[in-house]
Write an enzyme that holds these catalytic residues in place. Structure first.
Site, PDB file in Angstrom:
ATOM      1  CD  GLU A   6      -0.090 -31.638  11.812  1.00 43.07           C
ATOM      2  OE1 GLU A   6       0.842 -30.867  12.083  1.00 43.07           O
ATOM      3  OE2 GLU A   6       0.087 -32.802  11.407  1.00 43.07           O
ATOM      4  CD  GLU A  35      12.933 -31.120  22.015  1.00 47.09           C
ATOM      5  OE1 GLU A  35      13.087 -31.940  21.089  1.00 47.09           O
ATOM      6  OE2 GLU A  35      12.462 -29.976  21.834  1.00 47.09           O
ATOM      7  CB  SER A  95       5.860 -28.918  13.020  1.00 46.50           C
ATOM      8  OG  SER A  95       7.039 -28.225  13.344  1.00 46.50           O
ATOM      9  CB  CYS A 113       2.138 -37.277  10.198  1.00 44.92           C
ATOM     10  SG  CYS A 113       2.692 -38.845   9.545  1.00 44.92           S
ATOM     11  CG  PHE A 127       5.818 -35.506  20.194  1.00 43.11           C
ATOM     12  CD1 PHE A 127       4.804 -36.343  20.654  1.00 43.11           C
ATOM     13  CD2 PHE A 127       5.454 -34.392  19.454  1.00 43.11           C
ATOM     14  CE1 PHE A 127       3.465 -36.055  20.392  1.00 43.11           C
ATOM     15  CE2 PHE A 127       4.126 -34.096  19.195  1.00 43.11           C
ATOM     16  CZ  PHE A 127       3.129 -34.934  19.661  1.00 43.11           C
ATOM     17  CE  LYS A 155      16.912 -32.834  17.878  1.00 39.83           C
ATOM     18  NZ  LYS A 155      15.705 -32.887  18.765  1.00 39.83           N
TER      19      LYS A 155
HETATM   20  P1  NAD Z   1       8.570 -30.446  15.755  1.00 41.92           P
HETATM   21  O1  NAD Z   1       8.744 -29.841  14.414  1.00 41.92           O
HETATM   22  O2  NAD Z   1       8.227 -29.559  16.900  1.00 41.92           O
HETATM   23  O3  NAD Z   1       9.916 -31.206  16.185  1.00 41.92           O
HETATM   24  C1  NAD Z   1      10.608 -32.038  15.286  1.00 41.92           C
HETATM   25  C2  NAD Z   1      12.090 -31.977  15.594  1.00 41.92           C
HETATM   26  O4  NAD Z   1      12.555 -30.643  15.400  1.00 41.92           O
HETATM   27  C3  NAD Z   1      12.417 -32.341  17.038  1.00 41.92           C
HETATM   28  O5  NAD Z   1      13.557 -33.172  17.036  1.00 41.92           O
HETATM   29  C4  NAD Z   1      12.680 -31.014  17.708  1.00 41.92           C
HETATM   30  O6  NAD Z   1      13.659 -31.085  18.709  1.00 41.92           O
HETATM   31  C5  NAD Z   1      13.179 -30.124  16.576  1.00 41.92           C
HETATM   32  N1  NAD Z   1      12.770 -28.728  16.739  1.00 41.92           N
HETATM   33  C6  NAD Z   1      11.641 -28.257  17.351  1.00 41.92           C
HETATM   34  N2  NAD Z   1      11.596 -26.908  17.256  1.00 41.92           N
HETATM   35  C7  NAD Z   1      12.686 -26.521  16.577  1.00 41.92           C
HETATM   36  C8  NAD Z   1      13.180 -25.256  16.133  1.00 41.92           C
HETATM   37  N3  NAD Z   1      12.547 -24.118  16.419  1.00 41.92           N
HETATM   38  N4  NAD Z   1      14.331 -25.224  15.428  1.00 41.92           N
HETATM   39  C9  NAD Z   1      14.990 -26.371  15.141  1.00 41.92           C
HETATM   40  N5  NAD Z   1      14.568 -27.608  15.540  1.00 41.92           N
HETATM   41  C10 NAD Z   1      13.432 -27.677  16.240  1.00 41.92           C
HETATM   42  O7  NAD Z   1       7.507 -31.621  15.586  1.00 41.92           O
HETATM   43  P2  NAD Z   1       6.839 -32.499  16.725  1.00 41.92           P
HETATM   44  O8  NAD Z   1       5.860 -31.651  17.449  1.00 41.92           O
HETATM   45  O9  NAD Z   1       7.873 -33.232  17.495  1.00 41.92           O
HETATM   46  O10 NAD Z   1       6.071 -33.589  15.830  1.00 41.92           O
HETATM   47  C11 NAD Z   1       4.774 -33.396  15.338  1.00 41.92           C
HETATM   48  C12 NAD Z   1       4.794 -32.925  13.912  1.00 41.92           C
HETATM   49  O11 NAD Z   1       5.490 -33.847  13.093  1.00 41.92           O
HETATM   50  C13 NAD Z   1       3.389 -32.839  13.306  1.00 41.92           C
HETATM   51  O12 NAD Z   1       3.306 -31.687  12.510  1.00 41.92           O
HETATM   52  C14 NAD Z   1       3.303 -34.096  12.445  1.00 41.92           C
HETATM   53  O13 NAD Z   1       2.383 -34.024  11.382  1.00 41.92           O
HETATM   54  C15 NAD Z   1       4.699 -34.191  11.953  1.00 41.92           C
HETATM   55  N6  NAD Z   1       4.999 -35.537  11.517  1.00 41.92           N
HETATM   56  C16 NAD Z   1       5.088 -35.767  10.187  1.00 41.92           C
HETATM   57  C17 NAD Z   1       5.324 -37.056   9.716  1.00 41.92           C
HETATM   58  C18 NAD Z   1       5.403 -37.334   8.250  1.00 41.92           C
HETATM   59  O14 NAD Z   1       5.877 -38.389   7.897  1.00 41.92           O
HETATM   60  N7  NAD Z   1       4.947 -36.440   7.389  1.00 41.92           N
HETATM   61  C19 NAD Z   1       5.487 -38.107  10.628  1.00 41.92           C
HETATM   62  C20 NAD Z   1       5.401 -37.829  11.990  1.00 41.92           C
HETATM   63  C21 NAD Z   1       5.161 -36.533  12.425  1.00 41.92           C
END
Ligand code: NAD
Length: 498
Positions: free
Chosen positions: A382, A177, A227, A282, A150, A174
């Site tokens: 984090e 959401e 994450s 991140c 997000f 994808k």
């Molecule tokens: P998230 O892991 O909750 O969601 C990421 C994606 O996974 C979304 O598209 C979501 O719909 C999907 N998702 C969520 N829960 C799921 C599940 N149980 N099973 C399958 N798919 C699922 O992450 P977020 O909260 O949207 O983003 C923040 C995180 O992303 C932080 O940890 C941040 O550090 C990380 N991030 C990392 C980088 C990098 O380059 N290392 C860059 C940006 C964000």
């Protein structure tokens, strides 16, 4: 009635058939902006089928023609910058200036994609044996997929589909959401730029859609950003199904400050990198390690943090907006409480600020802890909110040891005026992206994003040159041509080329 977010399948923006929907909510006001479908495996299968059908013609399209689509896309993104940023601020919460930065860092990747002619070039070695040449070519894989978080709804989708598609692949995106409106606007612009139907497809949703992507036999590669727990799941499920997966994960980024650093520059950099985007980056600075006499700077950091204006991202002068949702807010507040219980010193408490006109927003103001140690939840986890942890170290060596003992390896920075200290830090630190007097060292797209250790799974990063290797299969050709009147020698039963 709020708008329903569409899917992009085979060049058409279509309504989802499923019955599950979720609200897209403005985090500053709780206004419902749209309703997004939570797709299942059927819709993912339709998107993959469209991408698979589009692949043969797109793969055969001349490099320059593919590049031209992205030249047009970069012009369209520039033209729609204000509209993209306004949408992004509404659904994600970051300030308008930062939303433009989000779009701009993605735009740079689109510009980079236009250099595909040289990026995808192979290698050639003449006469590797008598009259034999070997060359390596990089061919697109087929259908690739991207799953995005997000926090950068423009930049991260733009890390993915432009690079994958310009290399001749077709794509299923994808997006998160929680903020799908910005990626959909980008998908519209990509269609307008002339991307042939089926080359880019977009589905929405969460667990079910993601699992369907991990399991679909026609998807060759998945790029994931999000994450740690979800990324690990996607990596394990995708690779066990034989796919290439790169997963960029969470972080805990330390900035090390030596007492000889330029004080004003350093304070500005630390406070901007800790609290900008409400800490939801991140590459945010979430830990500052003050070395030696630099620990006297704690009151200055607090004073600087107090100058920041917390408000809705659309408000003039806002420095940081709300966090993404109520659960994230509750988690951040809980972690602040744990920080106090576990003995850290709360220097600045940003809980429950009252923001006039936005009383129902998900706000946390800058929060600062000192005397933070490994083992405290605020250090180990984090937080992904505007909470800065300050640790102390007696020497540069001790600071480097602290950073290297942390499981994450996304980003770090050193603030100093000493070239020798900087040289030592850059050499000894075990983190993928290093800033020297630069707080958020996200590389420009001619390099790759290179988070490491616990912040990454897979060996190749997004954009830069590495991503071309990720999205292509290298084929080596070893060739010999005979003159019509060449005479055949004896049969060669060895493996050696002669
Ligand atoms: P998230 O892991 O909750 O969601 C990421 C994606 O996974 C979304 O598209 C979501 O719909 C999907 N998702 C969520 N829960 C799921 C599940 N149980 N099973 C399958 N798919 C699922 O992450 P977020 O909260 O949207 O983003 C923040 C995180 O992303 C932080 O940890 C941040 O550090 C990380 N991030 C990392 C980088 C990098 O380059 N290392 C860059 C940006 C964000």
């Amino acid at each position: 009635m709020v708008d329903k977010v569409k899917l992009l399948i085979d060049g058409a923006f279509v309504d989802a058939k499923g019955s599950q929907w979720r609200d897209v909510v403005n985090p500053a006001t709780q206004d419902v902006l749209a309703s997004v479908p939570m797709c299942g495996s059927d819709e993912v299968a339709q998107a993959v089928a469209a991408a698979k059908a589009a692949f043969p013609a797109w793969r055969a399209t001349a490099i320059a023609e593919r590049a031209r689509v992205f030249l047009r896309l970069q012009a369209l993104i520039r033209e729609h910058m204000d509209e993209l940023a306004a949408t992004l601020t509404r659904e994600q919460g970051k300030t308008l200036a930062d939303a433009k930065g989000d779009v701009f860092r993605g735009l740079e990747v689109v510009e980079h994609a236009c250099s595909i002619g040289t990026l995808q070039m192979g290698e050639f070695a003449e006469n590797v044996a008598g009259g034999v040449d070997t060359y390596a070519i990089r061919q697109p894989l087929g259908v690739c997929a991207g799953i995005t978080p997000f926090n950068f709804p423009a930049m991260i989708p733009l890390w993915m589909f432009p690079m994958a598609c310009v290399a001749g692949n077709t794509f299923v995106l994808k997006p998160s959401e929680q903020d799908p409106l910005t990626p959909m606007k980008l998908a519209e612009l990509a269609q307008q730029a002339g991307l042939p139907r089926g080359v880019l497809n977009v589905v929405h949703g969460g667990v079910e859609a993601v699992n369907a992507i991990c399991d679909h036999p026609d998807i060759k590669a998945i790029s994931f950003v999000g994450s740690v727990n979800v990324g690990r799941h996607v990596y394990e499920r995708g690779t066990s199904n034989g796919k290439r997966v790169q997963a960029m994960l969470g972080a805990k980024n330390h900035a090390v400050v030596l007492p000889d650093a330029n004080k004003e520059q350093t304070l500005n950099a630390l406070v901007g990198a800790a609290f900008g985007a409400a800490g939801q980056r991140c590459m945010a600075t979430s830990v500052v390690v003050l070395v030696g006499k630099a620990k006297e700077w704690i009151p200055d950091i607090v004073a600087k943090a107090k100058t920041l204006k917390v408000s809705a991202g659309c408000e003039p002068g806002a420095d940081l907006g709300p966090v993404i949702n109520r659960q994230a807010l509750a988690r951040i507040e809980k972690l602040i409480g744990q920080g106090i219980e576990q003995g850290a010193t709360l220097e600045l408490d940003g809980r429950k600020p009252v923001i006039a006109g936005y009383e129902s927003g998900n706000f946390v103001a800058p929060t600062i802890f000192s005397a933070v140690k490994p083992g405290m939840a605020i250090y180990d986890e984090e937080i992904f909110g505007p909470v800065l942890c300050i640790c102390e170290a007696d020497s540069l060596d001790a600071a480097i040891a602290l950073v290297n003992a942390n499981p994450y390896g996304n980003g770090t920075a050193l603030f100093t005026q000493s070239g020798a200290a900087a040289r030592k830090f850059q050499h000894d630190i075990d983190v993928g992206q290093v800033g020297i007097n630069v707080p958020i060292p996200v590389p420009v797209p001619i390099f790759s994003f290179t988070g490491s250790r616990g912040s990454k799974l897979g060996d190749l990063g997004p954009y830069g040159k590495e991503v071309i290797r990720f999205y292509t299969q290298t084929k080596t050709v070893t060739a010999r041509w005979f003159d019509d009147d060449a005479t055949a020698g004896p049969v060669n039963t060895t493996i050696a080329l002669r």
